[in-house]
Design a protein around this motif. Structure first.
Motif, PDB file in Angstrom:
ATOM      1  N   ILE A 115       0.762  -1.216  -0.029  1.00  0.00           N
ATOM      2  CA  ILE A 115       0.136   0.149   0.108  1.00  0.00           C
ATOM      3  C   ILE A 115       0.885   1.310   0.014  1.00  0.00           C
ATOM      4  CG2 ILE A 115      -1.504   1.332   1.452  1.00  0.00           C
ATOM      5  CD1 ILE A 115      -2.711  -1.408   2.041  1.00  0.00           C
ATOM      6  N   GLU A 116       1.734   1.188   0.610  1.00  0.00           N
ATOM      7  CA  GLU A 116       2.882   2.177   0.795  1.00  0.00           C
ATOM      8  C   GLU A 116       3.549   2.633  -0.600  1.00  0.00           C
ATOM      9  OE1 GLU A 116       5.892   2.085   3.849  1.00  0.00           O
ATOM     10  OE2 GLU A 116       4.346   2.144   5.613  1.00  0.00           O
ATOM     11  N   ILE A 117       3.938   1.562  -1.044  1.00  0.00           N
ATOM     12  CA  ILE A 117       4.369   1.639  -2.609  1.00  0.00           C
ATOM     13  C   ILE A 117       3.498   2.334  -3.492  1.00  0.00           C
ATOM     14  CG2 ILE A 117       5.463   0.429  -4.512  1.00  0.00           C
ATOM     15  CD1 ILE A 117       6.506  -1.726  -2.304  1.00  0.00           C
ATOM     16  N   SER A 118       2.250   1.907  -3.461  1.00  0.00           N
ATOM     17  CA  SER A 118       1.087   2.380  -4.299  1.00  0.00           C
ATOM     18  C   SER A 118       0.962   3.697  -4.180  1.00  0.00           C
ATOM     19  CB  SER A 118      -0.197   1.358  -4.207  1.00  0.00           C
ATOM     20  OG  SER A 118       0.257   0.011  -4.407  1.00  0.00           O
ATOM     21  N   GLU A 119       1.117   4.074  -2.848  1.00  0.00           N
ATOM     22  CA  GLU A 119       0.916   5.571  -2.548  1.00  0.00           C
ATOM     23  C   GLU A 119       1.869   6.603  -3.355  1.00  0.00           C
ATOM     24  OE1 GLU A 119      -1.462   5.238   1.779  1.00  0.00           O
ATOM     25  OE2 GLU A 119       0.808   5.433   1.651  1.00  0.00           O
ATOM     26  N   VAL A 120       3.042   6.025  -3.201  1.00  0.00           N
ATOM     27  CA  VAL A 120       4.246   6.766  -3.889  1.00  0.00           C
ATOM     28  C   VAL A 120       4.007   6.611  -5.472  1.00  0.00           C
ATOM     29  CG1 VAL A 120       6.690   6.841  -4.360  1.00  0.00           C
ATOM     30  CG2 VAL A 120       5.758   6.210  -1.963  1.00  0.00           C
ATOM     31  N   ARG A 121       3.732   5.548  -5.838  1.00  0.00           N
ATOM     32  CA  ARG A 121       3.277   5.268  -7.234  1.00  0.00           C
ATOM     33  C   ARG A 121       2.311   6.194  -7.689  1.00  0.00           C
ATOM     34  NH1 ARG A 121       1.595  -0.237  -8.790  1.00  0.00           N
ATOM     35  NH2 ARG A 121       1.326   0.831 -11.053  1.00  0.00           N
ATOM     36  N   LEU A 136       1.777  -1.205 -20.722  1.00  0.00           N
ATOM     37  CA  LEU A 136       1.186   0.382 -20.728  1.00  0.00           C
ATOM     38  C   LEU A 136       1.634   1.140 -19.671  1.00  0.00           C
ATOM     39  CD1 LEU A 136      -0.956   2.319 -21.752  1.00  0.00           C
ATOM     40  CD2 LEU A 136      -2.683   1.465 -20.064  1.00  0.00           C
ATOM     41  N   HIS A 137       2.002   0.680 -18.382  1.00  0.00           N
ATOM     42  CA  HIS A 137       2.546   1.607 -17.460  1.00  0.00           C
ATOM     43  C   HIS A 137       3.932   1.856 -18.047  1.00  0.00           C
ATOM     44  CE1 HIS A 137      -0.324   1.805 -14.069  1.00  0.00           C
ATOM     45  NE2 HIS A 137      -0.682   0.589 -14.569  1.00  0.00           N
ATOM     46  N   ARG A 138       4.799   0.847 -18.426  1.00  0.00           N
ATOM     47  CA  ARG A 138       6.132   1.324 -18.853  1.00  0.00           C
ATOM     48  C   ARG A 138       6.052   2.310 -20.049  1.00  0.00           C
ATOM     49  NH1 ARG A 138       7.391  -3.407 -21.041  1.00  0.00           N
ATOM     50  NH2 ARG A 138       7.152  -2.768 -23.049  1.00  0.00           N
ATOM     51  N   ARG A 139       5.161   2.167 -20.960  1.00  0.00           N
ATOM     52  CA  ARG A 139       5.139   3.047 -22.229  1.00  0.00           C
ATOM     53  C   ARG A 139       4.881   4.384 -21.936  1.00  0.00           C
ATOM     54  NH1 ARG A 139       7.723   4.075 -25.253  1.00  0.00           N
ATOM     55  NH2 ARG A 139       6.209   4.361 -27.092  1.00  0.00           N
ATOM     56  N   VAL A 140       3.685   4.539 -20.840  1.00  0.00           N
ATOM     57  CA  VAL A 140       3.590   5.793 -20.125  1.00  0.00           C
ATOM     58  C   VAL A 140       4.698   6.544 -19.651  1.00  0.00           C
ATOM     59  CG1 VAL A 140       2.168   7.209 -18.455  1.00  0.00           C
ATOM     60  CG2 VAL A 140       1.010   5.740 -20.016  1.00  0.00           C
ATOM     61  N   GLU A 173       7.756   5.928 -20.464  1.00  0.00           N
ATOM     62  CA  GLU A 173       8.825   6.105 -21.528  1.00  0.00           C
ATOM     63  C   GLU A 173       8.452   7.375 -22.472  1.00  0.00           C
ATOM     64  OE1 GLU A 173      10.260   1.596 -22.331  1.00  0.00           O
ATOM     65  OE2 GLU A 173       8.661   2.501 -23.542  1.00  0.00           O
ATOM     66  N   ILE A 174       7.011   7.504 -22.531  1.00  0.00           N
ATOM     67  CA  ILE A 174       6.577   8.771 -23.324  1.00  0.00           C
ATOM     68  C   ILE A 174       6.806   9.885 -22.541  1.00  0.00           C
ATOM     69  CG2 ILE A 174       4.597   9.814 -24.365  1.00  0.00           C
ATOM     70  CD1 ILE A 174       3.576   6.867 -24.953  1.00  0.00           C
ATOM     71  N   SER A 175       6.555   9.837 -21.259  1.00  0.00           N
ATOM     72  CA  SER A 175       6.642  11.053 -20.280  1.00  0.00           C
ATOM     73  C   SER A 175       8.187  11.537 -20.571  1.00  0.00           C
ATOM     74  CB  SER A 175       6.450  10.612 -19.019  1.00  0.00           C
ATOM     75  OG  SER A 175       7.669  10.274 -18.394  1.00  0.00           O
ATOM     76  N   GLY A 176       9.306  10.910 -20.839  1.00  0.00           N
ATOM     77  CA  GLY A 176      10.590  11.336 -20.679  1.00  0.00           C
ATOM     78  C   GLY A 176      11.160  11.563 -19.383  1.00  0.00           C
ATOM     79  N   GLN A 177      10.378  10.997 -18.327  1.00  0.00           N
ATOM     80  CA  GLN A 177      11.023  11.635 -17.069  1.00  0.00           C
ATOM     81  C   GLN A 177      11.994  10.303 -16.482  1.00  0.00           C
ATOM     82  OE1 GLN A 177      11.174  12.463 -14.137  1.00  0.00           O
ATOM     83  NE2 GLN A 177      10.630  14.263 -13.698  1.00  0.00           N
ATOM     84  N   GLY A 178      13.117  10.548 -16.648  1.00  0.00           N
ATOM     85  CA  GLY A 178      14.172   9.707 -16.415  1.00  0.00           C
ATOM     86  C   GLY A 178      14.271   9.175 -14.865  1.00  0.00           C
ATOM     87  N   THR A 179      14.158  10.406 -14.046  1.00  0.00           N
ATOM     88  CA  THR A 179      14.180   9.992 -12.674  1.00  0.00           C
ATOM     89  C   THR A 179      13.067   9.440 -12.350  1.00  0.00           C
ATOM     90  OG1 THR A 179      15.394  12.079 -12.350  1.00  0.00           O
ATOM     91  CG2 THR A 179      14.443  11.334 -10.484  1.00  0.00           C
ATOM     92  N   ALA A 180      11.818   9.588 -12.556  1.00  0.00           N
ATOM     93  CA  ALA A 180      10.653   8.880 -12.150  1.00  0.00           C
ATOM     94  C   ALA A 180      10.866   7.423 -12.699  1.00  0.00           C
ATOM     95  CB  ALA A 180       9.291   9.528 -12.907  1.00  0.00           C
ATOM     96  N   ALA A 181      11.310   7.255 -13.924  1.00  0.00           N
ATOM     97  CA  ALA A 181      11.609   6.031 -14.424  1.00  0.00           C
ATOM     98  C   ALA A 181      12.476   5.091 -13.600  1.00  0.00           C
ATOM     99  CB  ALA A 181      12.085   5.830 -15.630  1.00  0.00           C
ATOM    100  N   VAL A 216      12.809   5.503 -10.259  1.00  0.00           N
ATOM    101  CA  VAL A 216      12.131   5.218  -9.065  1.00  0.00           C
ATOM    102  C   VAL A 216      11.043   4.115  -9.256  1.00  0.00           C
ATOM    103  CG1 VAL A 216      10.727   6.260  -7.450  1.00  0.00           C
ATOM    104  CG2 VAL A 216      12.452   7.638  -8.127  1.00  0.00           C
ATOM    105  N   LEU A 217      10.414   4.339 -10.330  1.00  0.00           N
ATOM    106  CA  LEU A 217       9.164   3.444 -10.679  1.00  0.00           C
ATOM    107  C   LEU A 217       9.762   1.609 -10.778  1.00  0.00           C
ATOM    108  CD1 LEU A 217       6.890   5.752 -12.361  1.00  0.00           C
ATOM    109  CD2 LEU A 217       6.342   4.735 -10.239  1.00  0.00           C
ATOM    110  N   GLU A 218      10.970   1.693 -11.379  1.00  0.00           N
ATOM    111  CA  GLU A 218      11.352   0.443 -11.695  1.00  0.00           C
ATOM    112  C   GLU A 218      11.655  -0.344 -10.451  1.00  0.00           C
ATOM    113  OE1 GLU A 218      12.729  -3.069 -13.656  1.00  0.00           O
ATOM    114  OE2 GLU A 218      11.700  -1.420 -14.557  1.00  0.00           O
TER     115      GLU A 218
END
Length: 244
Positions: A106-112, A161-165, A167-175, A177-179
């Motif tokens: 749940i904590e992870i999902s809140e950050v996501r 879908l989550h991965r492509r969103v 990638e399309i965002s171009g937010q490398g730092t977020a990528a 963290v989310l990985e």
């Protein structure tokens, strides 16, 4: 004469030393070429795919053989994965796959929720016509998978879908963290996909994200992404305590 002989042989010793170093460098290079470029990533992906069960022991010699790496490289990988929270190292007992509790999921999902909302908004600003067509096709494939009851395919499309969103965002730092968060939470995500009726709810939420991005509406896309993660959190709470 002794000094003369010494003077003549010294260059030979230097030359042989240099030759030995070249051979040593080539040997090290040849050895490195046989080692996977990222053992950490290979073990991480195996954990994500479910090849190793929660609490399963990770034996260095077995991992070295499986991934074609040296035990030193495997040991380093396990230390790094322990820092990521995927592996648990126990004194005098080695390492094992770390189980993730529902509370932690749940904590992870809140950050996501926050980070993926940002990515959806950025994707809506950056998306191209070709990417819009790709996302629409992906959304239809998800709808078809749910309609046919193919939970495994839907789960895989969900991840795509989550991965492509991202990638399309171009937010490398977020990528980055989310990985790391995805690797820790993937078992709970698959568990939710098996809950009766959950895929039908989830696909509607994902299609809303696609619609917001394809409309190039950052506010709408972010709201849809955050709404989806709120739904995930509520579903996790309904599963009750435990770990996976």
């Amino acid at each position: 004469m002794p000094r003369g002989r010494a003077a003549r042989t010294e260059p030979a010793r230097i030359e042989r030393s240099g030759a030995n170093e070249v051979v040593a460098q080539r040997t090290r290079h040849d050895h490195d070429a046989t080692v996977p470029p990222d053992v950490t990533a290979a073990i991480r992906e195996a954990i994500v795919r479910g090849e190793f069960a929660p609490n399963q022991r990770l034996v260095e010699s077995d991992l070295a053989e499986q991934f074609g790496a040296g035990r030193g490289g495997v040991r380093t990988a396990l230390v790094e994965l322990a820092h990521e929270g995927l592996v648990e190292r126990i004194q005098n007992r080695g390492a094992r796959v770390r189980a993730v509790t529902v509370a932690e999921a749940i904590e992870i999902s809140e950050v996501r929720m926050v980070v993926e909302g940002l990515c959806a908004a950025k994707a809506a600003e950056a998306v191209t016509d070709a990417e819009i067509a790709e996302l629409r096709t992906l959304g239809e494939a998800m709808r078809t998978a749910v309609a046919s009851g193919n939970v495994l395919e839907y789960s895989e499309l969900n991840q795509t879908l989550h991965r492509r969103v991202i990638e399309i965002s171009g937010q490398g730092t977020a990528a980055d963290v989310l990985e790391r968060l995805r690797a820790k939470n993937v078992r709970h995500q698959f568990r939710l996909a098996l809950v009766p009726g959950r895929p039908s709810v989830s696909v509607t939420e994902h299609l809303a994200i696609v619609d917001g991005i394809c409309a190039r509406d950052p506010t709408r896309a972010e709201h849809a992404a955050r709404g989806h993660l709120v739904s995930v959190i509520e579903a996790l709470r309904a599963t009750g305590p435990g770990s996976v």
